[in-house]
Design an enzyme around this catalytic site. Structure first.
Site, PDB file in Angstrom:
ATOM      1  N   ASN A   1       0.842  -1.193   0.000  1.00  0.00           N
ATOM      2  CA  ASN A   1       0.000   0.000   0.000  1.00  0.00           C
ATOM      3  C   ASN A   1       0.878   1.243   0.000  1.00  0.00           C
ATOM      4  OD1 ASN A   1      -2.631   1.621   0.725  1.00  0.00           O
ATOM      5  ND2 ASN A   1      -1.103   2.254   2.219  1.00  0.00           N
ATOM      6  N   GLU A   2       0.866   1.979  -1.106  1.00  0.00           N
ATOM      7  CA  GLU A   2       1.448   3.319  -1.247  1.00  0.00           C
ATOM      8  C   GLU A   2       2.964   3.385  -1.059  1.00  0.00           C
ATOM      9  OE1 GLU A   2      -0.783   6.163   1.084  1.00  0.00           O
ATOM     10  OE2 GLU A   2      -2.582   5.914  -0.139  1.00  0.00           O
ATOM     11  N   ASP A   3       3.655   2.242  -1.149  1.00  0.00           N
ATOM     12  CA  ASP A   3       5.115   2.304  -1.036  1.00  0.00           C
ATOM     13  C   ASP A   3       5.751   2.931  -2.277  1.00  0.00           C
ATOM     14  OD1 ASP A   3       4.678   1.116   1.338  1.00  0.00           O
ATOM     15  OD2 ASP A   3       5.652  -0.781   0.882  1.00  0.00           O
TER      16      ASP A   3
ATOM     17  N   SER B   1      -0.423  -0.884  -4.597  1.00  0.00           N
ATOM     18  CA  SER B   1      -1.628  -0.072  -4.731  1.00  0.00           C
ATOM     19  C   SER B   1      -1.356   1.279  -4.095  1.00  0.00           C
ATOM     20  CB  SER B   1      -2.818  -0.745  -4.040  1.00  0.00           C
ATOM     21  OG  SER B   1      -3.990   0.016  -4.205  1.00  0.00           O
TER      22      SER B   1
ATOM     23  N   HIS C   1      -5.018   5.996  -6.124  1.00  0.00           N
ATOM     24  CA  HIS C   1      -5.522   6.501  -4.846  1.00  0.00           C
ATOM     25  C   HIS C   1      -5.775   7.988  -5.042  1.00  0.00           C
ATOM     26  CE1 HIS C   1      -3.681   3.126  -2.108  1.00  0.00           C
ATOM     27  NE2 HIS C   1      -4.356   2.638  -3.155  1.00  0.00           N
TER      28      HIS C   1
END
Length: 846
Positions: free
Chosen positions: A429-431, A484, A504
């Protein structure tokens, strides 16, 4: 030879702070699984950290080490049986001792452990099991210092968290507290057996015409006694496979199978949730040593990524049926996850189905969820987007860390690979957003994984080499996506690309803080996060605010239970832009909730329309639940109280939904002028697998008088396209000659109203809300709702044990709406309600 015996070690435990040596330091543990905060609360050693500002008073717990102890039950070990201690989850840095001797050291919360204690178990004496849990907080800081060359970067919590395989939200997030847990957080068992079925799974393919499924059933076996495995595959009472196979030298037994015209698994609303039962029985001669049974579904998942006029598609097809994935993101529904009961899990997931949500996304900063979560998703038909457990950071990739990650990924995918509901794995997530924000080295053309490890973004090796390899090996029927959001690299702003990959979209609330009315213009091919905060209901606030003097919108306690950066400004921005300000607590709650409901409606309504040409393949709002009582982006609060947005989303995601919308005109730019004319459009979205003919009605109703300002438009026998969107009409509003009015749309099928929508001039703060003359009449278990003028945002009280079929509704004159109520007794007070412009504190009357 004996059959496997398994005793769950649930009771009889005690615990203490490790460094306190007093004999009376030991305290009772109610039950295992548990976490130390739960046991400290049960022994009145700490206050409830969910109340007031008690979070601060219990921070010390995470800085200490804690020891759990239990005397093992007596077991008669004979016939060359093995005796094993099974730990399904130890949180996190665990040193396990039996009778004072070390039998295990574990440092990954997500890796189950099994220890053979056959030789160390004393059959004639007490056997004392002790588990020391070191402080993950302090150990993480030590690890950070050991690797000074790594760039410990990210957002949320302290960055030392990146080096420890523990649920990342325990370090605190922008919706949750800092509560560093430890303890035996999943089941502990004592097993005795001569042989056991360690795992059972199917590897299969669905034919192109979906008329057959062919594959192999596998069972892995431990213990030398088992000779044969008897397989059984059935659908209800219909036996599909009944065959035995010898256990090979590699410990595997396998048989091939073919199912003619299989009953396939579909998400709810698209077909049946057919589940086969597969059983493997391990035999020694005629003796059954162990039996394992799993339910599984046969289905074919495709992540469709075709080049098109917009860029590249991103949507899911299940068994050849395209699915618009409207749903929500999932975080743990309690910070202390062992107290989430099976019943509570079911209630949460049933909310999704009742709200027409078809997909949930298990977020990478949470946990690999409990078995009941996946079982229930299989049963209810909820698709799962599953992140691997990495979130918002530049993770290290030193050898020991990589070994732990690979072990975690392998064991978890083997645990979950039979679940048909899991339809995609994403690496993090968002790395990649962290990589872009800090300009870490990333050359999309560099295809050498070993070189990636030498860059200052070494976790690329995890997301683009290690995890896809494990996914392919262990769960080959599930697509893998590196992160993501992710947009296939090669772009300077890859994670923000609206033409490819998932997105996102946080430029509403965060980022550039766009108006929520433009959500349809700023979405991407799959919008896997977006959201707007809202206060919870007053009953939830009164739970954590125990001082009545703190019951006002800007109080210290209420602010403390909102962890979002800059939430005061952002909440105020979206209220002030759109609504007339109310400063009383109940009025302010309603405005934040109405803003959230409007924002989510605009997002889903517009993006679902874009499903028509597959520009938008899905939308998952942030977030469904809360992990504690607070103000957040959740659309249902910690106590399962639905916010108005829940209902707004449910209506927009219904199988048939009508939409009507004016074009957006920004009212707060420099020298903003009201436009003389405004265009509008009306359409119908459908997830039905067949065309239908419907009647569409559009009325133009004065806000100030309730009269119709021009003639109703009625279109009959309108053909609604299958599984897409159908544009019905467009027009122009004359803002000079026509008074402010709503566009009230209704959709009829077979003479019955199946959908409504109402578009209002924006912003609401400019509109006259006076004497709307709303009537709510109670008739048994139904409320009949009518008004003489348009009403905006009618929200009913969310009372425990009482369910309403709809809320957060707009009401048009001449269009009575009926809302069903369940759980409200004749002797109970009627539900209260509020709506925009009505004022605070109105109570409903029969």
């Amino acid at each position: 030879m004996k059959q496997l015996s398994a005793q769950a070690l649930t009771t009889g435990w005690s615990f203490k702070q490790t460094d306190i040596q007093d004999a009376d330091a030991w305290m009772p543990v109610a039950k295992v699984p548990t976490m130390v905060h739960l046991d400290l609360m049960a022994n009145d050693k700490i206050p409830d950290p969910f109340v007031g500002m008690n979070e601060l008073a219990v921070e010390w717990v995470g800085e200490k080490s804690w020891t759990y102890r239990k005397t093992l039950p007596k077991v008669d070990v004979k016939d060359e049986a093995s005796l094993v201690l099974a730990f399904d989850g130890l949180d996190t840095l665990a040193h396990v001792k039996l009778n004072g001797e070390t039998i295990l050291k574990s440092d990954n919360m997500f890796v189950p452990q099994r220890v053979d204690i056959t030789k160390s178990y004393k059959s004639t004496e007490d056997n004392i099991l002790e588990i020391d849990f070191d402080s993950a907080l302090l150990r993480a800081r030590e690890i950070e210092k050991q690797y000074p060359d790594h760039r410990w970067l990210g957002s949320n919590g302290e960055m030392a968290r990146l080096g420890v395989r523990k649920a990342q939200f325990h370090w605190g997030w922008d919706w949750g507290p800092v509560l560093m847990t430890c303890g035996p957080w999943r089941e502990v068992r004592l097993e005795s057996y001569n042989g056991r079925v360690a795992d059972l799974w199917l590897d299969y393919e669905i034919s192109k015409d979906f008329n057959s499924a062919t594959g192999t059933a596998f069972a892995s076996v431990e213990g030398g006694a088992g000779q044969t495995v008897a397989f059984n595959l059935r659908l209800g009472s219909d036996v599909v496979l009944q065959e035995s196979a010898k256990v090979g030298e590699d410990g595997l037994a396998k048989v091939e199978f073919r199912v003619h015209k299989p009953a396939l698994w579909y998400p709810h609303g698209y077909g049946e949730q057919s589940l086969y039962e597969v059983t493997a029985s391990l035999l020694h001669g005629e003796t059954v040593l162990d039996t394992k049974t799993k339910k599984t579904g046969l289905r074919k998942v495709e992540l469709v990524q075709d080049k098109d006029k917009h860029g590249k598609s991103f949507y899911f097809s299940i068994n050849g049926v395209d699915v618009f994935c409207g749903g929500s993101d999932w975080i743990p529904a309690d910070h202390f996850t062992p107290r989430i009961s099976n019943d509570r899990y079911r209630k949460w997931l049933q909310l999704m189905v009742d709200g027409n949500q078809v997909m949930t996304r298990i977020w990478g900063g949470g946990i690999w969820e409990e078995d009941v979560f996946y079982d229930t998703c299989d049963e209810l038909g909820i698709m799962i987007w599953h992140d691997y457990m990495f979130a918002c950071g530049n993770y290290p990739a030193f050898p020991k860390f990589l070994e732990s990650v690979k072990e975690e990924a392998t064991v978890q995918l083997r645990r979950l690979r039979h679940h048909p509901s899991i339809t995609i794995y994403a690496g993090n997530n968002e790395d990649y957003q962290i990589q872009e924000r800090y300009e870490l080295e990333y050359d999309y053309k560099d295809t050498d994984p070993q070189h990636w490890l030498k860059t200052d973004f070494p976790a690329r090796y995890i997301y683009e080499k290690l995890l896809p390899d494990v996914t392919t090996a262990e769960s080959p029927n599930v697509p893998y996506w590196p992160g993501s959001p992710w947009s296939e690299g090669g772009r300077k702003i890859s994670v923000y690309d609206q033409t490819v990959g998932d997105l996102h979209q946080w430029n509403v609330w965060h980022g550039t803080q766009e108006k929520y009315q433009v959500y349809d213009q700023i979405g991407g091919r799959f919008n896997s996060e977006f959201g707007l905060e809202a206060f919870p209901h007053i009953e939830t606030i009164e739970h954590f605010v125990t001082d009545s003097k703190e019951l006002y919108p800007q109080s210290h306690t209420i602010d403390f239970h909102n962890k979002a950066k800059g939430h005061e400004r952002r909440n105020a921005l979206y209220i002030i832009e759109n609504f007339r300000l109310e400063t009383g607590l109940k009025g302010y709650i309603h405005l934040t909730q109405l803003a959230q409901a409007e924002a989510m409606m605009y997002a889903y309504r517009g993006w679902r329309r874009q499903w028509g040409d597959r520009f938008c393949g899905g939308a998952l709002l942030w977030q469904l639940p809360d992990s504690w009582p607070c103000t957040s982006w959740a659309i249902v609060d910690y106590f399962l109280r639905k916010k108005p947005a829940y209902y707004s989303v449910a209506r927009v995601l219904a199988p048939l939904a009508i939409g009507v919308q004016r074009e957006h005109q920004d009212w707060s730019v420099t020298h903003a002028r009201p436009s003389k004319t405004t265009k509008y459009q009306l359409w119908v979205s459908s997830s039905l697998q067949k065309k239908v003919k419907a009647t569409v009605e559009l009325r133009f109703i004065s806000i100030s008088s309730g009269a119709e300002v021009k003639s109703t438009i009625l279109k009959q026998d309108v053909e609604i396209a299958t599984n897409g969107a159908t544009d019905i009409m467009s027009g122009v509003i004359n803002n000079v000659e026509e008074e402010p009015h709503v566009l009230a749309a209704r959709l009829y099928l077979d003479g019955k109203i199946v959908a409504r929508d109402m578009d209002w001039p924006q912003p609401y703060k400019y509109l006259p809300f006076e004497n709307q003359d709303l009537h709510v009449a109670f008739h048994g278990h139904k409320m009949h709702i009518s008004s003489k003028k348009p009403v905006k945002g009618l929200v009913f009280e969310e009372r425990e044990g009482v369910l309403v079929s709809d809320s957060s509704i707009d009401v048009a004159p001449g269009d009575e709406q009926i809302v069903s109520i369940s759980g409200l007794l004749a002797s109970d007070k009627p539900l209260s309600w509020t709506y925009l412009g009505q004022g605070e504190g109105h109570k409903g009357k029969h």
